[in-house]
Design a protein around this motif. Sequence first.
Motif, PDB file in Angstrom:
ATOM      1  N   ARG A  34     -68.405 -41.323  -1.933  1.00  0.00           N
ATOM      2  CA  ARG A  34     -68.375 -40.384  -0.776  1.00  0.00           C
ATOM      3  C   ARG A  34     -69.337 -40.456   0.017  1.00  0.00           C
ATOM      4  NH1 ARG A  34     -64.182 -36.953  -1.500  1.00  0.00           N
ATOM      5  NH2 ARG A  34     -64.873 -35.290  -0.053  1.00  0.00           N
ATOM      6  N   ILE A  35     -69.191 -40.374   1.417  1.00  0.00           N
ATOM      7  CA  ILE A  35     -70.341 -40.137   2.432  1.00  0.00           C
ATOM      8  C   ILE A  35     -70.197 -38.552   2.465  1.00  0.00           C
ATOM      9  CG2 ILE A  35     -70.740 -40.639   4.595  1.00  0.00           C
ATOM     10  CD1 ILE A  35     -69.331 -43.428   4.456  1.00  0.00           C
ATOM     11  N   ASP A  36     -71.274 -38.098   2.139  1.00  0.00           N
ATOM     12  CA  ASP A  36     -71.562 -36.630   2.385  1.00  0.00           C
ATOM     13  C   ASP A  36     -72.063 -36.345   3.909  1.00  0.00           C
ATOM     14  OD1 ASP A  36     -71.169 -36.145  -0.398  1.00  0.00           O
ATOM     15  OD2 ASP A  36     -73.230 -36.631  -0.814  1.00  0.00           O
ATOM     16  N   SER A  37     -72.998 -37.282   4.220  1.00  0.00           N
ATOM     17  CA  SER A  37     -73.471 -37.012   5.644  1.00  0.00           C
ATOM     18  C   SER A  37     -74.198 -38.289   6.233  1.00  0.00           C
ATOM     19  CB  SER A  37     -74.553 -35.825   5.605  1.00  0.00           C
ATOM     20  OG  SER A  37     -75.458 -36.319   4.846  1.00  0.00           O
ATOM     21  N   ILE A  38     -74.396 -38.583   7.418  1.00  0.00           N
ATOM     22  CA  ILE A  38     -74.840 -39.638   7.974  1.00  0.00           C
ATOM     23  C   ILE A  38     -76.243 -39.356   8.688  1.00  0.00           C
ATOM     24  CG2 ILE A  38     -74.713 -41.856   9.369  1.00  0.00           C
ATOM     25  CD1 ILE A  38     -71.675 -41.566   9.016  1.00  0.00           C
ATOM     26  N   ILE A  91     -61.509 -39.463   9.954  1.00  0.00           N
ATOM     27  CA  ILE A  91     -61.429 -39.429   8.376  1.00  0.00           C
ATOM     28  C   ILE A  91     -60.051 -39.660   8.221  1.00  0.00           C
ATOM     29  CG2 ILE A  91     -61.659 -38.293   6.312  1.00  0.00           C
ATOM     30  CD1 ILE A  91     -64.218 -36.580   7.666  1.00  0.00           C
ATOM     31  N   GLY A  92     -59.695 -40.788   7.508  1.00  0.00           N
ATOM     32  CA  GLY A  92     -58.208 -41.112   7.189  1.00  0.00           C
ATOM     33  C   GLY A  92     -57.416 -41.189   8.462  1.00  0.00           C
ATOM     34  N   GLY A  93     -58.124 -41.792   9.536  1.00  0.00           N
ATOM     35  CA  GLY A  93     -57.491 -42.138  10.704  1.00  0.00           C
ATOM     36  C   GLY A  93     -57.381 -40.823  11.735  1.00  0.00           C
ATOM     37  N   LYS A  94     -57.716 -39.693  11.213  1.00  0.00           N
ATOM     38  CA  LYS A  94     -57.801 -38.516  12.329  1.00  0.00           C
ATOM     39  C   LYS A  94     -59.163 -38.095  12.558  1.00  0.00           C
ATOM     40  CE  LYS A  94     -53.653 -36.168  10.748  1.00  0.00           C
ATOM     41  NZ  LYS A  94     -52.989 -35.325   9.772  1.00  0.00           N
ATOM     42  N   THR A  95     -59.157 -37.805  13.977  1.00  0.00           N
ATOM     43  CA  THR A  95     -60.700 -37.396  14.631  1.00  0.00           C
ATOM     44  C   THR A  95     -60.829 -36.045  13.968  1.00  0.00           C
ATOM     45  OG1 THR A  95     -59.988 -38.940  16.321  1.00  0.00           O
ATOM     46  CG2 THR A  95     -61.753 -37.039  16.810  1.00  0.00           C
ATOM     47  N   PRO A 119     -72.583 -34.012   9.023  1.00  0.00           N
ATOM     48  CA  PRO A 119     -71.824 -34.063   8.040  1.00  0.00           C
ATOM     49  C   PRO A 119     -70.565 -34.591   8.141  1.00  0.00           C
ATOM     50  CG  PRO A 119     -72.368 -31.868   9.061  1.00  0.00           C
ATOM     51  CD  PRO A 119     -72.773 -33.012   9.856  1.00  0.00           C
ATOM     52  N   VAL A 120     -70.299 -35.139   6.900  1.00  0.00           N
ATOM     53  CA  VAL A 120     -69.127 -36.053   6.757  1.00  0.00           C
ATOM     54  C   VAL A 120     -68.136 -35.508   5.746  1.00  0.00           C
ATOM     55  CG1 VAL A 120     -67.949 -38.342   6.669  1.00  0.00           C
ATOM     56  CG2 VAL A 120     -70.110 -37.895   7.974  1.00  0.00           C
ATOM     57  N   ASP A 121     -68.659 -35.745   4.372  1.00  0.00           N
ATOM     58  CA  ASP A 121     -67.969 -35.077   3.167  1.00  0.00           C
ATOM     59  C   ASP A 121     -66.392 -35.722   3.001  1.00  0.00           C
ATOM     60  OD1 ASP A 121     -67.575 -33.871   0.939  1.00  0.00           O
ATOM     61  OD2 ASP A 121     -66.695 -32.048   1.836  1.00  0.00           O
ATOM     62  N   ALA A 122     -66.495 -37.017   2.728  1.00  0.00           N
ATOM     63  CA  ALA A 122     -65.012 -37.966   2.567  1.00  0.00           C
ATOM     64  C   ALA A 122     -65.164 -39.096   1.958  1.00  0.00           C
ATOM     65  CB  ALA A 122     -64.483 -37.844   4.041  1.00  0.00           C
ATOM     66  N   ALA A 123     -64.096 -39.434   1.390  1.00  0.00           N
ATOM     67  CA  ALA A 123     -64.406 -40.652   0.513  1.00  0.00           C
ATOM     68  C   ALA A 123     -64.544 -41.930   1.574  1.00  0.00           C
ATOM     69  CB  ALA A 123     -63.258 -41.124  -0.038  1.00  0.00           C
ATOM     70  N   LYS A 124     -65.727 -42.705   1.066  1.00  0.00           N
ATOM     71  CA  LYS A 124     -66.099 -44.015   1.985  1.00  0.00           C
ATOM     72  C   LYS A 124     -65.174 -44.761   2.694  1.00  0.00           C
ATOM     73  CE  LYS A 124     -66.979 -47.138  -1.560  1.00  0.00           C
ATOM     74  NZ  LYS A 124     -68.122 -48.025  -2.230  1.00  0.00           N
ATOM     75  N   ASP A 125     -64.278 -45.090   1.869  1.00  0.00           N
ATOM     76  CA  ASP A 125     -63.143 -45.792   2.446  1.00  0.00           C
ATOM     77  C   ASP A 125     -62.175 -45.071   3.609  1.00  0.00           C
ATOM     78  OD1 ASP A 125     -61.889 -44.542   0.919  1.00  0.00           O
ATOM     79  OD2 ASP A 125     -60.844 -46.155  -0.256  1.00  0.00           O
ATOM     80  N   ARG A 126     -62.409 -43.947   3.913  1.00  0.00           N
ATOM     81  CA  ARG A 126     -61.595 -43.089   4.777  1.00  0.00           C
ATOM     82  C   ARG A 126     -62.487 -42.893   6.102  1.00  0.00           C
ATOM     83  NH1 ARG A 126     -57.265 -40.125   3.474  1.00  0.00           N
ATOM     84  NH2 ARG A 126     -58.158 -38.201   4.516  1.00  0.00           N
ATOM     85  N   VAL A 127     -63.568 -43.257   5.948  1.00  0.00           N
ATOM     86  CA  VAL A 127     -64.484 -42.775   7.076  1.00  0.00           C
ATOM     87  C   VAL A 127     -64.795 -44.208   8.087  1.00  0.00           C
ATOM     88  CG1 VAL A 127     -67.025 -42.160   7.754  1.00  0.00           C
ATOM     89  CG2 VAL A 127     -65.855 -41.357   5.483  1.00  0.00           C
ATOM     90  N   VAL A 168     -67.412 -48.525  13.478  1.00  0.00           N
ATOM     91  CA  VAL A 168     -68.010 -48.927  12.332  1.00  0.00           C
ATOM     92  C   VAL A 168     -66.962 -48.260  11.253  1.00  0.00           C
ATOM     93  CG1 VAL A 168     -69.790 -48.621  10.611  1.00  0.00           C
ATOM     94  CG2 VAL A 168     -70.233 -48.867  12.984  1.00  0.00           C
ATOM     95  N   GLU A 169     -66.525 -49.401  10.420  1.00  0.00           N
ATOM     96  CA  GLU A 169     -65.525 -48.822   9.160  1.00  0.00           C
ATOM     97  C   GLU A 169     -66.345 -49.139   7.967  1.00  0.00           C
ATOM     98  OE1 GLU A 169     -61.388 -50.105  11.432  1.00  0.00           O
ATOM     99  OE2 GLU A 169     -62.181 -51.234   9.613  1.00  0.00           O
ATOM    100  N   PHE A 170     -66.238 -48.128   7.033  1.00  0.00           N
ATOM    101  CA  PHE A 170     -66.859 -48.239   5.674  1.00  0.00           C
ATOM    102  C   PHE A 170     -65.622 -48.598   4.566  1.00  0.00           C
ATOM    103  CE2 PHE A 170     -69.463 -45.501   7.842  1.00  0.00           C
ATOM    104  CZ  PHE A 170     -70.760 -46.062   7.710  1.00  0.00           C
ATOM    105  N   SER A 171     -66.191 -49.373   3.738  1.00  0.00           N
ATOM    106  CA  SER A 171     -65.090 -49.798   2.484  1.00  0.00           C
ATOM    107  C   SER A 171     -65.599 -49.644   1.287  1.00  0.00           C
ATOM    108  CB  SER A 171     -64.673 -51.291   3.011  1.00  0.00           C
ATOM    109  OG  SER A 171     -65.587 -51.981   2.931  1.00  0.00           O
TER     110      SER A 171
END
Lengths: 171, 250
Positions: A34-38, A91-95, A119-127, A168-171
């Motif tokens: 998960r990406i908590d924050s950047i 996140i998951g394609g939604k802004t 703050p992001v708080d989402a699974a990395k491949d959805r970010v 930038v897409e994470f996977s």
Amino acid sequence: MKTVVLLLFCVLSLWAHPHTFVDVHMDIQKSKERIDSIDFRWEFDEMTSSMMLMEFDHNGNGTIEADETSYAYHNYFMPLQEFNFYTDLKIGGKTVAVSPQNFKMSIRNNRVCYHFTLPVDAAKDRVALEFYDKDNFVAMVVKKRFMHTTLKYAIKDVDYDFYFAYRVEFS
Amino acid sequence: MSEYYNAFLKQIISWQYELNRLVSGEIRGINDENFLGVYATIIGIAFLYGLIHAAGPGHGKALVAFYFAKGKESYKSAFKLGYLISLIHAVSALAVTFGIFFIIEKMFRHNFDAYSQKAMLVSAVMILTVGLYIVVKSYLERRKVHEGTPVDTKKSRYAIAFSVGVVPCPGVMTIVLFCIMLKQFTLGILAAVAMSIGMGLTISIAGILSVVFAEKMQPLMRSKGYILEMLSGVLIIALGGFLLAANLQS
């Protein structure tokens, strides 16, 4: 019709093209799944930095102090909210709305830097993140050497007709 | 078409990004021993920077192109107009930068923004006026005689040059200000002039291409040349209207 609109748009952005360049550094160290924050570091080009320092560094001692940071935060950083901080967090394609925290400033090699956490708080491949200025006045620049992370990612160019974005897409 | 524009825009931005770094690095690295070489390098880079900078959106290229689309103009006058614009651009940038910097050392950005906004309004109104002038003149001439005498192009040409040039280019001002802060006043002026010469060349090319277009269209239109003239005026009015609306909104 699109050509006509494009032509008119070129003229509308009469004083764009851009005048400020920002290196967008991203630091994601703690995250695994998960990406908590950047943690962001925006490094302004040297010429823009000299203009910024002229205004921010009130006592002219070459460093940015707490009151000067507060002045820059309220008068320069927060007004960028109107432009969504030139950052589109998906996140998951939604802004989703971005709300930068822990704003700080520094000077590195004569360049003004904004530091903040998103703050992001989402699974990395959805970010995914996109960086752009619709008015082409500020060029947000993303390069591999600005990415500080062990996560897998891809930097892509996105065509938005009248401006382009780095994605930038994470996977 | 938009994908080509987008790729072009990205290329222009990435060249400017590199040139911007190069210019600031060179100016900061100046000393008593290398100053001649650095001066020559900066002037060369500034020229190139201006050339590329003006190729991006803006700088009145569309306006100049629409203006010359009305026909009855030579390559020479397109070239002259490009340089008239860049001359006014350079003078206004130097005057505003030096003026504001030395008179009110602090708050440079606020003052520049306020000046720039007013200048853009003046510019939009002038563009509208030039467009109206071309349309009305063309209409009146058409009514008087079928083969009307040409519009007084000199007056409207100066108005076009002034309306575009009056807004100082922030790109030029940034370089000038950077030089002032490093006490390189002469270099600041030389860099502004070199950059403006580069921009003038790009703007001239837009005008020359438009003259070529108008020349190709003339035989097709024959006696209906006034249509091009009217169209050119209407397009200029549309641009002025868009600019005015955008400025009043912001």
